[in-house]
Design a protein around this motif. Structure first.
Motif, PDB file in Angstrom:
ATOM      1  N   PRO A   1       5.916   3.748   5.357  1.00  0.00           N
ATOM      2  CA  PRO A   1       4.720   2.889   5.448  1.00  0.00           C
ATOM      3  C   PRO A   1       4.604   1.919   4.270  1.00  0.00           C
ATOM      4  O   PRO A   1       4.144   0.786   4.437  1.00  0.00           O
ATOM      5  CB  PRO A   1       3.564   3.889   5.466  1.00  0.00           C
ATOM      6  N   MET A   2       5.026   2.357   3.091  1.00  0.00           N
ATOM      7  CA  MET A   2       4.922   1.517   1.899  1.00  0.00           C
ATOM      8  C   MET A   2       5.893   0.342   1.959  1.00  0.00           C
ATOM      9  O   MET A   2       5.498  -0.819   1.751  1.00  0.00           O
ATOM     10  CB  MET A   2       5.191   2.352   0.642  1.00  0.00           C
ATOM     11  N   VAL A   3       7.176   0.610   2.260  1.00  0.00           N
ATOM     12  CA  VAL A   3       8.168  -0.473   2.246  1.00  0.00           C
ATOM     13  C   VAL A   3       7.893  -1.478   3.365  1.00  0.00           C
ATOM     14  O   VAL A   3       8.268  -2.651   3.259  1.00  0.00           O
ATOM     15  CB  VAL A   3       9.609   0.073   2.343  1.00  0.00           C
ATOM     16  N   ASN A   4       7.243  -1.032   4.434  1.00  0.00           N
ATOM     17  CA  ASN A   4       6.902  -1.942   5.532  1.00  0.00           C
ATOM     18  C   ASN A   4       5.583  -2.668   5.318  1.00  0.00           C
ATOM     19  O   ASN A   4       5.220  -3.547   6.109  1.00  0.00           O
ATOM     20  CB  ASN A   4       6.860  -1.179   6.854  1.00  0.00           C
ATOM     21  N   SER A   5       4.855  -2.308   4.248  1.00  0.00           N
ATOM     22  CA  SER A   5       3.548  -2.917   4.004  1.00  0.00           C
ATOM     23  C   SER A   5       3.619  -4.135   3.093  1.00  0.00           C
ATOM     24  O   SER A   5       2.655  -4.909   3.020  1.00  0.00           O
ATOM     25  CB  SER A   5       2.585  -1.894   3.388  1.00  0.00           C
ATOM     26  N   LEU A   6       4.731  -4.323   2.379  1.00  0.00           N
ATOM     27  CA  LEU A   6       4.811  -5.429   1.421  1.00  0.00           C
ATOM     28  C   LEU A   6       4.630  -6.757   2.161  1.00  0.00           C
ATOM     29  O   LEU A   6       5.296  -7.025   3.153  1.00  0.00           O
ATOM     30  CB  LEU A   6       6.157  -5.420   0.696  1.00  0.00           C
ATOM     31  N   ARG A   7       3.724  -7.582   1.642  1.00  0.00           N
ATOM     32  CA  ARG A   7       3.436  -8.842   2.313  1.00  0.00           C
ATOM     33  C   ARG A   7       2.922  -9.878   1.324  1.00  0.00           C
ATOM     34  O   ARG A   7       2.541  -9.548   0.186  1.00  0.00           O
ATOM     35  CB  ARG A   7       2.373  -8.637   3.399  1.00  0.00           C
ATOM     36  N   ARG A   8       2.941 -11.130   1.769  1.00  0.00           N
ATOM     37  CA  ARG A   8       2.324 -12.212   1.015  1.00  0.00           C
ATOM     38  C   ARG A   8       0.853 -12.310   1.401  1.00  0.00           C
ATOM     39  O   ARG A   8       0.525 -12.396   2.574  1.00  0.00           O
ATOM     40  CB  ARG A   8       2.999 -13.549   1.315  1.00  0.00           C
ATOM     41  N   ILE A   9      -0.015 -12.297   0.419  1.00  0.00           N
ATOM     42  CA  ILE A   9      -1.424 -12.489   0.708  1.00  0.00           C
ATOM     43  C   ILE A   9      -1.727 -13.981   0.740  1.00  0.00           C
ATOM     44  O   ILE A   9      -0.977 -14.801   0.210  1.00  0.00           O
ATOM     45  CB  ILE A   9      -2.325 -11.777  -0.311  1.00  0.00           C
TER      46      ILE A   9
ATOM     47  N   SER B   1       0.839  -1.196   0.000  1.00  0.00           N
ATOM     48  CA  SER B   1       0.000   0.000   0.000  1.00  0.00           C
ATOM     49  C   SER B   1       0.872   1.243   0.000  1.00  0.00           C
ATOM     50  O   SER B   1       1.948   1.255   0.610  1.00  0.00           O
ATOM     51  CB  SER B   1      -0.917   0.012   1.236  1.00  0.00           C
ATOM     52  N   VAL B   2       0.402   2.289  -0.676  1.00  0.00           N
ATOM     53  CA  VAL B   2       1.155   3.545  -0.746  1.00  0.00           C
ATOM     54  C   VAL B   2       0.618   4.510   0.309  1.00  0.00           C
ATOM     55  O   VAL B   2      -0.509   4.359   0.794  1.00  0.00           O
ATOM     56  CB  VAL B   2       1.058   4.175  -2.148  1.00  0.00           C
ATOM     57  N   PRO B   3       1.420   5.512   0.681  1.00  0.00           N
ATOM     58  CA  PRO B   3       0.951   6.490   1.683  1.00  0.00           C
ATOM     59  C   PRO B   3      -0.254   7.274   1.168  1.00  0.00           C
ATOM     60  O   PRO B   3      -0.481   7.379  -0.045  1.00  0.00           O
ATOM     61  CB  PRO B   3       2.172   7.406   1.867  1.00  0.00           C
ATOM     62  N   PRO B   4      -1.050   7.837   2.083  1.00  0.00           N
ATOM     63  CA  PRO B   4      -2.210   8.650   1.678  1.00  0.00           C
ATOM     64  C   PRO B   4      -1.791   9.780   0.737  1.00  0.00           C
ATOM     65  O   PRO B   4      -0.776  10.438   0.954  1.00  0.00           O
ATOM     66  CB  PRO B   4      -2.743   9.202   3.004  1.00  0.00           C
ATOM     67  N   GLY B   5      -2.577   9.979  -0.314  1.00  0.00           N
ATOM     68  CA  GLY B   5      -2.303  11.054  -1.250  1.00  0.00           C
ATOM     69  C   GLY B   5      -1.380  10.678  -2.387  1.00  0.00           C
ATOM     70  O   GLY B   5      -1.194  11.474  -3.319  1.00  0.00           O
ATOM     71  N   TYR B   6      -0.790   9.484  -2.345  1.00  0.00           N
ATOM     72  CA  TYR B   6       0.106   9.044  -3.420  1.00  0.00           C
ATOM     73  C   TYR B   6      -0.690   8.293  -4.482  1.00  0.00           C
ATOM     74  O   TYR B   6      -1.693   7.641  -4.181  1.00  0.00           O
ATOM     75  CB  TYR B   6       1.220   8.162  -2.874  1.00  0.00           C
ATOM     76  N   LEU B   7      -0.231   8.376  -5.720  1.00  0.00           N
ATOM     77  CA  LEU B   7      -0.900   7.741  -6.842  1.00  0.00           C
ATOM     78  C   LEU B   7      -0.026   6.643  -7.422  1.00  0.00           C
ATOM     79  O   LEU B   7       1.207   6.718  -7.370  1.00  0.00           O
ATOM     80  CB  LEU B   7      -1.220   8.770  -7.929  1.00  0.00           C
ATOM     81  N   MET B   8      -0.675   5.631  -7.988  1.00  0.00           N
ATOM     82  CA  MET B   8       0.042   4.529  -8.635  1.00  0.00           C
ATOM     83  C   MET B   8      -0.373   4.397 -10.089  1.00  0.00           C
ATOM     84  O   MET B   8      -1.512   4.697 -10.452  1.00  0.00           O
ATOM     85  CB  MET B   8      -0.257   3.213  -7.921  1.00  0.00           C
ATOM     86  N   GLN B   9       0.566   3.931 -10.897  1.00  0.00           N
ATOM     87  CA  GLN B   9       0.281   3.601 -12.293  1.00  0.00           C
ATOM     88  C   GLN B   9       0.903   2.244 -12.585  1.00  0.00           C
ATOM     89  O   GLN B   9       2.086   2.024 -12.321  1.00  0.00           O
ATOM     90  CB  GLN B   9       0.849   4.658 -13.246  1.00  0.00           C
ATOM     91  N   ASN B  10       0.090   1.343 -13.114  1.00  0.00           N
ATOM     92  CA  ASN B  10       0.523  -0.021 -13.386  1.00  0.00           C
ATOM     93  C   ASN B  10       1.086  -0.083 -14.798  1.00  0.00           C
ATOM     94  O   ASN B  10       0.338  -0.024 -15.770  1.00  0.00           O
ATOM     95  CB  ASN B  10      -0.675  -0.970 -13.229  1.00  0.00           C
ATOM     96  N   GLY B  11       2.408  -0.171 -14.928  1.00  0.00           N
ATOM     97  CA  GLY B  11       3.046  -0.182 -16.236  1.00  0.00           C
ATOM     98  C   GLY B  11       3.358  -1.578 -16.718  1.00  0.00           C
ATOM     99  O   GLY B  11       2.989  -2.578 -16.107  1.00  0.00           O
ATOM    100  N   THR B  12       4.075  -1.662 -17.840  1.00  0.00           N
ATOM    101  CA  THR B  12       4.363  -2.960 -18.445  1.00  0.00           C
ATOM    102  C   THR B  12       5.414  -3.742 -17.682  1.00  0.00           C
ATOM    103  O   THR B  12       5.434  -4.970 -17.731  1.00  0.00           O
ATOM    104  CB  THR B  12       4.843  -2.778 -19.898  1.00  0.00           C
ATOM    105  N   ASP B  13       6.312  -3.053 -16.971  1.00  0.00           N
ATOM    106  CA  ASP B  13       7.351  -3.771 -16.246  1.00  0.00           C
ATOM    107  C   ASP B  13       7.575  -3.245 -14.837  1.00  0.00           C
ATOM    108  O   ASP B  13       8.519  -3.662 -14.166  1.00  0.00           O
ATOM    109  CB  ASP B  13       8.678  -3.738 -17.018  1.00  0.00           C
ATOM    110  N   ALA B  14       6.740  -2.332 -14.387  1.00  0.00           N
ATOM    111  CA  ALA B  14       6.898  -1.783 -13.035  1.00  0.00           C
ATOM    112  C   ALA B  14       5.617  -1.075 -12.629  1.00  0.00           C
ATOM    113  O   ALA B  14       4.798  -0.682 -13.460  1.00  0.00           O
ATOM    114  CB  ALA B  14       8.067  -0.801 -12.992  1.00  0.00           C
ATOM    115  N   VAL B  15       5.465  -0.923 -11.317  1.00  0.00           N
ATOM    116  CA  VAL B  15       4.413  -0.073 -10.763  1.00  0.00           C
ATOM    117  C   VAL B  15       5.071   1.233 -10.359  1.00  0.00           C
ATOM    118  O   VAL B  15       6.044   1.235  -9.600  1.00  0.00           O
ATOM    119  CB  VAL B  15       3.737  -0.723  -9.536  1.00  0.00           C
ATOM    120  N   THR B  16       4.565   2.349 -10.868  1.00  0.00           N
ATOM    121  CA  THR B  16       5.129   3.664 -10.575  1.00  0.00           C
ATOM    122  C   THR B  16       4.276   4.358  -9.526  1.00  0.00           C
ATOM    123  O   THR B  16       3.051   4.365  -9.625  1.00  0.00           O
ATOM    124  CB  THR B  16       5.198   4.518 -11.853  1.00  0.00           C
ATOM    125  N   ILE B  17       4.950   4.931  -8.534  1.00  0.00           N
ATOM    126  CA  ILE B  17       4.278   5.616  -7.423  1.00  0.00           C
ATOM    127  C   ILE B  17       4.768   7.054  -7.394  1.00  0.00           C
ATOM    128  O   ILE B  17       5.971   7.312  -7.526  1.00  0.00           O
ATOM    129  CB  ILE B  17       4.595   4.928  -6.083  1.00  0.00           C
TER     130      ILE B  17
END
Length: 254
Positions: A155-163, A42-58
């Motif tokens: 908050p973002m780097v600490n949120s990465l997890r296996r679902i 998850s990204v911090p409040p107010g941040y935007l994401m874009q799902n690209g062909t080889d990466a997610v941009t925040i």
């Protein structure tokens, strides 16, 4: 004739994917989830994401970041070095401090921050990498103002997890669904079926080219965006676009 052509056109739209294909990961609000890889962050409040062909941009007020990775032949430290090499493309010399090691949600992780001088001032370039399993490493590359380091994205780097498998199976695509307006149907009622958390009425009106004061007529066909079944993958690779090989001496796939 025009109405029949419109109905034929609408029938051809039935079931088309809208927004992200789960096979490439899904952005939902502040969260990115890849059900096949079972990744979520998850990204911090107010941040935007874009799902690209080889990466997610925040991107947000305090910096920019990318999430990427895949198979890697080497250690976390080597993966971090490869990420820096891919970022600078040999055009900028950076003094990269030895990575610090930690654990995030049960995963081994490492991170470091290098300082870069740019035309607009000093910038911190941070890489935070995770040992996802024995063959794959995923990582964030973050750009923040000098002196900020990883902090804006903590908050973002600490949120990465296996679902869990159950969470992964619950991820479904949004698809177009054509319905026929029935007696008593209103814009608000039909918009309530839209597969979004917010702006349901506004999205419904825009999707169907309707004005805020439009009235629906029984028999009229309108489009909705609803959750639908996933298509069977045409690729045998369940790793999706994050499954490319990262090698310490090759930037391709990193």
């Amino acid at each position: 004739m025009g109405m029949r052509n419109r109905d034929t056109f609408l029938s051809e739209l039935e079931g088309l994917y809208v927004d992200d294909d789960p096979a490439q990961g899904v952005i939902d609000g502040a969260s990115f989830t890849h059900p096949d890889l079972r990744i979520q962050f998850s990204v911090p409040p107010g941040y935007l994401m874009q799902n690209g062909t080889d990466a997610v941009t925040i991107s947000g007020s305090a910096g920019k970041a990318q999430f990427r990775g895949g198979r890697f032949q080497g250690s976390l430290d080597n993966a971090i070095l490869a990420a820096y090499q891919g970022l600078t493309e040999g055009q900028m010399r950076l003094n990269i401090p030895p990575p610090q090691h930690t654990t995030v949600n049960g995963m081994s992780a490492a991170y470091t921050t290098a300082r870069a001088n740019t035309d607009s001032g000093q910038v911190d370039v941070s890489v935070f990498a995770y040992q996802w399993d024995t063959t794959r490493i995923f990582y964030f590359v973050m750009l923040t103002p000098g002196g900020y380091g990883v902090q804006p994205f903590a908050p973002m780097v600490n949120s990465l997890r296996r679902i869990t498998p159950q969470e992964a199976s619950a991820i479904r695509p949004r698809i177009l669904h054509v319905v026929t307006v029935g007696p008593g149907d209103t814009v608000q009622a039909l918009a309530g079926r839209m597969a979004y958390r917010d702006w349901k009425v506004e999205r419904f009106l825009s999707l169907n080219g309707l004005a805020a004061n439009s009235r629906l007529v029984p028999g009229q066909k309108v489009k909705l965006v609803v959750y639908g079944p996933r298509r069977a993958s045409l690729l045998g690779n369940r790793g999706g676009r994050f499954s490319s090989t990262c090698h310490p001496r090759r930037r391709q796939g990193c």
